[in-house]
Write a protein that holds these residues in place. Structure first.
Motif, PDB file in Angstrom:
ATOM      1  N   UNK A  21      47.615  67.652  79.348  1.00  0.00           N
ATOM      2  CA  UNK A  21      46.399  66.705  78.408  1.00  0.00           C
ATOM      3  C   UNK A  21      46.525  64.996  78.251  1.00  0.00           C
ATOM      4  N   UNK A  22      48.182  65.049  78.615  1.00  0.00           N
ATOM      5  CA  UNK A  22      48.641  63.896  77.868  1.00  0.00           C
ATOM      6  C   UNK A  22      49.087  62.982  79.071  1.00  0.00           C
ATOM      7  N   UNK A  23      48.687  63.580  80.136  1.00  0.00           N
ATOM      8  CA  UNK A  23      49.231  63.543  81.890  1.00  0.00           C
ATOM      9  C   UNK A  23      48.111  62.611  83.011  1.00  0.00           C
ATOM     10  N   UNK A  24      47.354  64.033  82.828  1.00  0.00           N
ATOM     11  CA  UNK A  24      46.480  64.090  83.713  1.00  0.00           C
ATOM     12  C   UNK A  24      45.032  64.781  83.388  1.00  0.00           C
ATOM     13  N   UNK A  25      44.510  65.418  82.183  1.00  0.00           N
ATOM     14  CA  UNK A  25      43.403  66.726  81.606  1.00  0.00           C
ATOM     15  C   UNK A  25      43.155  66.718  82.713  1.00  0.00           C
ATOM     16  N   UNK A  26      44.095  67.916  83.770  1.00  0.00           N
ATOM     17  CA  UNK A  26      43.304  68.532  84.534  1.00  0.00           C
ATOM     18  C   UNK A  26      42.702  67.228  85.553  1.00  0.00           C
ATOM     19  N   UNK A  27      43.173  66.438  86.193  1.00  0.00           N
ATOM     20  CA  UNK A  27      42.687  65.806  87.342  1.00  0.00           C
ATOM     21  C   UNK A  27      43.523  66.578  88.844  1.00  0.00           C
ATOM     22  N   UNK A  28      43.417  65.904  89.698  1.00  0.00           N
ATOM     23  CA  UNK A  28      44.557  65.946  91.178  1.00  0.00           C
ATOM     24  C   UNK A  28      44.879  67.133  90.923  1.00  0.00           C
ATOM     25  N   UNK A  29      44.234  68.630  90.218  1.00  0.00           N
ATOM     26  CA  UNK A  29      44.514  69.725  91.043  1.00  0.00           C
ATOM     27  C   UNK A  29      45.363  70.195  89.784  1.00  0.00           C
ATOM     28  N   UNK A  30      45.166  69.770  88.600  1.00  0.00           N
ATOM     29  CA  UNK A  30      46.188  69.823  87.559  1.00  0.00           C
ATOM     30  C   UNK A  30      45.801  70.823  86.334  1.00  0.00           C
ATOM     31  N   UNK A  31      44.701  70.931  86.651  1.00  0.00           N
ATOM     32  CA  UNK A  31      43.902  72.547  85.595  1.00  0.00           C
ATOM     33  C   UNK A  31      45.608  73.054  85.425  1.00  0.00           C
ATOM     34  N   UNK A  32      45.351  74.207  84.056  1.00  0.00           N
ATOM     35  CA  UNK A  32      46.380  75.075  83.951  1.00  0.00           C
ATOM     36  C   UNK A  32      44.620  76.216  83.037  1.00  0.00           C
ATOM     37  N   UNK A  55      44.843  74.440  78.991  1.00  0.00           N
ATOM     38  CA  UNK A  55      43.900  73.465  79.341  1.00  0.00           C
ATOM     39  C   UNK A  55      42.524  73.937  79.556  1.00  0.00           C
ATOM     40  N   UNK A  56      42.344  74.872  80.025  1.00  0.00           N
ATOM     41  CA  UNK A  56      40.549  75.400  80.431  1.00  0.00           C
ATOM     42  C   UNK A  56      40.210  76.008  79.224  1.00  0.00           C
ATOM     43  N   UNK A  57      40.844  76.581  78.543  1.00  0.00           N
ATOM     44  CA  UNK A  57      40.830  77.217  76.994  1.00  0.00           C
ATOM     45  C   UNK A  57      39.727  75.944  76.390  1.00  0.00           C
ATOM     46  N   UNK A  58      40.441  74.984  76.224  1.00  0.00           N
ATOM     47  CA  UNK A  58      40.690  73.792  75.288  1.00  0.00           C
ATOM     48  C   UNK A  58      39.039  73.638  76.016  1.00  0.00           C
ATOM     49  N   UNK A  59      38.718  73.044  77.548  1.00  0.00           N
ATOM     50  CA  UNK A  59      37.805  72.526  77.828  1.00  0.00           C
ATOM     51  C   UNK A  59      36.704  73.540  77.930  1.00  0.00           C
ATOM     52  N   UNK A  60      36.572  74.505  77.487  1.00  0.00           N
ATOM     53  CA  UNK A  60      35.197  75.358  77.477  1.00  0.00           C
ATOM     54  C   UNK A  60      34.991  75.682  75.828  1.00  0.00           C
TER      55      UNK A  60
END
Length: 316
Positions: free
Chosen positions: A248-259, A262-267
């Motif tokens: 969340x703090x470093x990339x917000x899922x950019x550049x292939x860093x989804x977890x 983080x997907x749960x938060x996004x949905x």
């Protein structure tokens, strides 16, 4: 009559003990059911429901004909699920394979009785007291291309480098992994506490037999703390699988860093349609994956220590 009286007396004592145990455990069991079991069951049940911005207060069961609707969406349509699952699995493996050996080596070093070791322990622990959220912000500054420390180091080998590594696929994953993998304070303390509990008599006997420090660590200390190693391996692997703050703090899922986290938060939060049902489907997968991690690590430790015990018997 005397035997019957004795039997009744023992039975009453046993019932009192049972009642005391139940009364003692009841608050914990109630808290577990309210704060853990009920939410887990809710997550599982609603993963088979239509639950979004159109029916926030009343989830609707899909019916058996469309039971797997949310899961089919995740597996076949959602663009980041498999990437997030892959990344979370890698972080779980790194937690067990990289983080635990580092923590064990540091704990073994800190257990040595040398001058100034207490000061070194405190210095090592202080950075690990910082929250993961604050650590994420710190690393965000370190990786900043304008004033961070990382880009100048890269420019020693690549003079024209001016990119933000958090936006480069591949380097971003490595940079984010580095922001958590080496911080092993809690794990180190757990291992260190168990090492300090190893009886001194055993080590002294090993010294009389000619076993030096490294041999003592390998043949005495590590086998005697195997249950702690098993526990911290599970904790490290599950923490890696649940990685969220750094993402969340470093990339917000950019550049292939989804977890997965983080997907749960996004949905469930950032999506304009607030897809709670789909988010809970991901959470269900997360829970099941955590159970699989526990089983696999327990199995690996059992096999590993059985094999080692067999080798020691053969050597003897």
């Amino acid at each position: 009559m005397e035997k019957q009286h004795t039997y009744k007396k023992k039975s009453k004592i046993s019932m009192r003990k049972t009642g005391f145990i139940i009364a003692f455990l009841l608050p914990t069991l109630l808290a577990f059911c309210v704060f853990y079991l009920y939410p887990i069951l809710t997550v599982f049940v609603t993963s088979f429901c239509k639950w979004d911005y159109t029916n926030i207060t009343s989830p609707e069961f899909f019916g058996f004909s469309k039971l797997w609707e949310n899961y089919e969406y995740l597996f076949n349509k959602y663009p980041y699920f498999w990437e997030a699952l892959r990344n979370s699995v890698i972080w779980a493996i790194l937690g067990a394979v990289v983080q635990i050996p580092i923590a064990a080596l540091i704990a073994l070093a800190l257990s040595r009785k040398v001058k100034g070791i207490k000061f070194v322990r405190n210095v090592y622990i202080i950075p690990n007291m910082i929250s993961t959220a604050a650590m994420g912000v710190i690393f965000l500054q370190l990786y900043n291309p304008s004033y961070g420390i990382v880009n100048p180091i890269i420019r020693l080998f690549n003079k024209g480098f001016n990119d933000n590594i958090l936006l480069l696929k591949g380097p971003a994953f490595l940079a984010m992994t580095a922001s958590y993998i080496f911080f092993t304070g809690t794990t180190t303390l757990m291992i260190l506490g168990n090492i300090m509990a190893v009886p001194r008599e055993i080590k002294e006997a090993a010294m009389l037999d000619g076993a030096g420090g490294l041999k003592q660590d390998w043949f005495i200390t590590i086998p005697m703390i195997k249950e702690t190693l098993r526990t911290v391996s599970i904790l490290a692997a599950t923490s890696g699988f649940l990685l969220y703050n750094e993402v969340y703090f470093l990339t917000k899922g950019a550049a292939g860093t989804y977890s997965i986290s983080y997907v749960i938060r996004e949905l469930a939060i950032t999506s304009p349609r607030t897809q709670f049902g789909r988010a809970n489907a991901v959470a269900t997968i997360q829970i099941l994956a955590g159970m699989v991690i526990i089983v696999i690590i327990n199995l690996l430790y059992r096999i590993s220590f059985k094999k080692k015990a067999g080798q020691e018997r053969e050597g003897a």
